[in-house]
Scaffold this active site. Sequence first.
Site, short mmCIF file in Angstrom:
data_model
loop_
_atom_site.label_atom_id
_atom_site.label_comp_id
_atom_site.label_asym_id
_atom_site.label_seq_id
_atom_site.Cartn_x
_atom_site.Cartn_y
_atom_site.Cartn_z
N ASP A 183 7.31 -4.42 14.27
CA ASP A 183 8.03 -3.11 14.28
C ASP A 183 8.27 -2.46 15.58
O ASP A 183 9.14 -1.95 16.00
CB ASP A 183 7.40 -2.03 13.40
CG ASP A 183 5.95 -1.77 13.35
OD1 ASP A 183 5.40 -2.46 14.39
OD2 ASP A 183 5.58 -0.92 12.75
N ASP A 200 0.71 -1.19 0.23
CA ASP A 200 -0.01 0.02 -0.13
C ASP A 200 0.79 1.34 -0.03
O ASP A 200 0.54 2.32 0.68
CB ASP A 200 -1.06 0.09 1.31
CG ASP A 200 -0.26 -0.34 2.63
OD1 ASP A 200 1.05 -0.17 2.62
OD2 ASP A 200 -0.89 -0.20 3.63
#
Length: 426
Positions: free
Chosen positions: A254, A172
């Site tokens: 992350d 994306d």
Amino acid sequence: MARSPCDLRILLLAAAAAFIYIQEKIVALEEMKIRQDEERVHLKILIQDLEKRSVRTLVNNNVAPVAAVVVMACNRPDYLQRTVESILKYQTSVASKFPLFISQDGINGEVKKKALSYNEITYMQHLDLEPVHTERPGELIAYYKIAKHYKWALDELFIKHNFARVIILEDDMEIAPDFFDYFEAAAKLLDNDKTIMAVSSWNDNGQKQFVYDPKALYRSDFFPGLGWMLTKPTWIELSPKWPKAYLYYFTYWDDWVRLKEVHRDRQFIRPEVCRTYNFGEHGSSMGQFFRQYLEPIKLNDAHIKWNSEDLSYLKEDKFLIQFGKDVASATPLHGSDAVLKAHNMDADVRIQYNDQEDFERIARQFGIFEEWKDGIPRTAYKGVVVFRYKSSRRRIYLVGPDSLSQLRFLNWTFARMKGNEILIDI
């Protein structure tokens, strides 16, 4: 009423027939499972063979690749197409330096069809049909799948295909015109400075109103993600301890990288103006922060010749000194109305925050990211968060209570005499 021997024989025959039927069904199911397992093995072998042929085709033996580029995909074929078309616009001319991969998690047919329609891209498929068992109630299965997919894809590229560096993109994202030049120049810095853990194309405070200079790069103690490059030695370090998904109160891989125990005082390079744009309003994070923080991001539109730029200022010792000077020379503002005063200044300013709650209060007034992870604000270096004021040259520095001492400027101030800058001990 007693049953006749004939009735009992009929019942026994019926039971025997039912037993035989059930046994045949069990055998048939076992044979089906064996066939499915064999087909799965054959499919994996076929995919691996296709990968090897495709990699050999993409990698020019006369040109050492700068980095493999992998797009992480799952079930959004329309998003994947938009991402790939953005990449190919700039990657085609440097394809030998940046071989391109799509790694799909799962079996979505439309995504696979779309990925295989690009001859210039190597397709990889992560097939893991085992059920996911979450460790605590309420955890999202998607995060487990994503973390597992990342580990598999990076193991494939670093260990199996032996790339020296990998750039990770998601399905994306759009990229800037100078995306590949930026990473090629940054690769040299990443190789030579072991205090840098990764290079990112993203700035969390990269909204249009907070950026100005497309050439400006910074060191950060906060891992930005969203279009980033790491080296094989770093991955060899991370791979064995890669998280399943959730860790402590963190909810994604992350956030795990952002733990101090993981990055171990190493920093990350980030640009002032983003080299990636995230258009993924719908996805596993449910569009979190999209309209406020992601949609207004400025994607760089200036093609900077990065290989002509001197990036030595980003080495730890040089950056620490120069950044410290910049912070110390900014006009200090104090009091509850410091943000209001900043609006009326025509120079760089610094505002000190006392703790996380105080930082969040000030950040809300300016409109920048308030979030911290493991004691570090987004984009911060030594506790300092810097951004531009209303797209101008002016910088605003939000400075932590220990930032000046970390920058080695607690006992120094700047004076200007006859146009020259000198240090005066106070």
